[in-house]
Design an enzyme around this catalytic site. Structure first.
Site, PDB file in Angstrom:
ATOM      1  N   LYS A  86      79.465 -26.624   9.977  1.00 39.25           N
ATOM      2  CA  LYS A  86      78.230 -26.109   9.049  1.00 39.25           C
ATOM      3  C   LYS A  86      78.367 -24.985   8.421  1.00 39.25           C
ATOM      4  O   LYS A  86      79.150 -23.887   8.817  1.00 39.25           O
ATOM      5  CB  LYS A  86      76.928 -25.995   9.782  1.00 39.25           C
ATOM      6  N   GLY A 180      62.223 -34.376  -0.821  1.00 41.03           N
ATOM      7  CA  GLY A 180      63.791 -33.735  -1.298  1.00 41.03           C
ATOM      8  C   GLY A 180      64.797 -35.002  -1.586  1.00 41.03           C
ATOM      9  O   GLY A 180      64.596 -36.363  -1.725  1.00 41.03           O
TER      10      GLY A 180
END
Ligand code: NAD
Length: 351
Positions: A86, A180
């Site tokens: 990440k 979203g």
């Protein structure tokens, strides 16, 4: 002289199971970011870039480590030859956004294929274009609709979770927190399926827009976990369910896209005791990852069946959770760890 080792700090202990963590600062713009590669036993690490206003470096580090670990378990449960990683960018007023994404892009390039990146909260197609100008290991718009693929997987997972809980998703009310890149297509799939929708978003205008299009009810963002529904679908940020919220959550099931939605293990135990099945997030939200891995490693778009399989995996995990009386995320984590352990043992040099 004191011979004792220094007392352990948060950072060094938390980093113990990581292969590589890179702290980045661009001296010209002051942009700061962290890239974490957790585990590549099964294959190169995959993970998106999150841009967020963190309280400080410790908070950003805690987030990137938790997210990268979850990616490792996600890859293992999705059955893809990839591992967990990440990247996070520390957002702040006046951040030179392009410089920040270039900084991450250059770090990904230096990792030389050990880490593939892509979208996450706060990162737009334009940001990814900046990253892709520095490294070929970045999923962009050209890869296809990753948010839509994540929504496909969450939808399959939600059908399985509702069936496990004993109700029909087509007749259910689903509260989607965050509309979203994933929440919106998830709402579309639920609407087409016949489910009633309740939506909420800190961006009120966005929630109203989605609601008008899909005949949903809008509730204020601070009521997301107090409004009654059949399925609570967190599709915004992690950590929204702690023990206190879990104790009162007026939902019959939990299934969404948000990573690390349980703030701690205790929250999972509370929901399990209350008989509220939780589709483990790192299983349910793997659709975008599967899509990204197929394109990046194999140069092909994924078949739709791959997303349906996410529903089958969730059904198996929930059934085992019930049979063993253990929270579903614990069951899923055990399977993920076991797959990695077996792979490591298979590839270890024989004496
Ligand atoms: P996004 O940034 O496109 O959408 C998030 C939405 O949530 C935004 O509309 C934002 O305004 C809203 N939001 C933020 N905080 C909120 C809050 N406290 N309450 C209500 N709304 C809030 O992000 P996304 O790509 O849709 O991802 C959503 C979640 O799913 C994230 O946790 C992400 O890590 C996870 N996820 C995304 C993908 C993917 O393919 N994009 C894959 C796996 C997991």
């Amino acid at each position: 002289m004191d011979q004792r080792s220094p007392s352990p700090s948060f950072a060094t202990d938390a980093l113990a199971d990581f292969e590589e963590v890179v702290f980045l600062r661009d001296p010209r713009s002051g942009a700061r970011a962290i890239v974490a590669v957790h585990d590549t036993t099964l294959g190169p690490a995959f993970g998106g870039i999150r841009r967020m206003a963190y309280a400080g470096m410790d908070a950003a580090l805690a987030d990137v480590l938790a997210l990268a670990r979850a990616m490792t378990w996600k890859c293992a449960m999705a059955g893809v030859p990839a591992g967990g990683g990440k990247a996070v960018i520390l957002d702040r007023p006046g951040l030179d956004r392009a410089a920040a994404y270039r900084l991450v892009g250059d770090a990904v390039a230096r990792l030389g294929g050990r880490f593939h990146t892509g979208p996450d909260v706060g990162t737009t197609d334009g940001d990814l274009a900046v990253v892709a100008s520095r490294t070929s290991h970045c999923a962009t718009k050209a890869h296809g609709d990753l948010g839509g693929s994540t929504a496909d997987g969450v939808f399959a997972a939600m059908r399985a979770t509702a069936a496990h809980a004993g109700f029909d998703l087509a007749k259910a009310t689903v509260l989607v927190q965050g509309v979203g890149a994933v929440g919106q297509p998830l709402c579309e799939r639920l609407h087409a399926h016949g489910a009633r929708l309740v939506v909420t978003d800190v961006d009120g205008a966005r929630a109203v827009q989605v609601a008008a299009r899909l005949r949903a009810r809008v509730v204020p963002a601070d009521q997301a976990t107090t409004v009654a529904c059949d399925v609570f679908a967190p599709c915004a940020i992690g950590g929204v369910l702690d023990e206190r919220v879990a104790e009162k959550l007026p939902a019959r099931a939990v299934c969404g896209a948000a990573n690390n939605v349980l703030a701690n293990e205790a929250a999972g135990r509370v929901l399990h005791r209350r008989g509220v099945p939780v589709a483990p997030d790192f299983v349910a939200n793997a659709g975008g990852l599967v899509h990204g891995v197929c394109v990046e490693l194999f140069g092909q778009q994924p078949e739709r069946e791959r997303f349906l399989r996410i529903g089958e995996t969730v059904a198996r995990v929930l059934a085992e959770s019930r049979a063993k009386d253990v929270p579903p995320e614990v069951v899923a984590l055990q399977h993920a760890r076991e797959r990695i352990r077996r792979s490591a043992a298979d590839s270890a040099p024989r004496a």
